[in-house]
Design a protein around this motif. Structure first.
Motif: not given
Length: 99
Positions: A4-5, A33-37, A63-64, A71-74
């Motif tokens: 979680k961020i 990308p790949k954000l779950r919630r 997920d990890g 996700a935050v680097a893109g």
């Protein structure tokens, strides 16, 4: 393990203006990308009506750690953080393993 961020967003000088910008910040977060919630919360003021140490929290679940970091680097992360930084409101970010 889920990562979680958590973003703790300080009190803005003009809460109404910030709230108008916040809608776009959350929309940008949803493009990661790949954000779950996504979990967004507005912090209650203290019992005497004075502001709490933060105005909002924003939790982003992945997920990890590798997925959260990527996700935050893109590009989507750049867009998201650009919008948040553009408000001029200080914030703190934390990466955590959800237990």
């Amino acid at each position: 393990m889920t990562t979680k961020i958590t973003l703790t967003i300080d009190n803005p000088e003009d809460p109404e203006v910030f709230e108008g910008e916040y809608v776009e910040i959350v929309d940008a977060a949803k493009q990661l990308p790949k954000l779950r919630r996504v979990e967004s919360a507005k912090v209650w003021p203290k019992e005497d009506g004075t502001p709490a140490p933060a105005h909002r929290t924003l939790d982003l679940y992945f997920d990890g750690y590798a997925e959260a970091s990527a996700a935050v680097a893109g590009p989507a992360g750049g867009e998201f953080f650009g919008r948040l930084v553009g408000t001029g409101v200080p914030f703190t970010g934390l990466f955590s393993d959800v237990e």
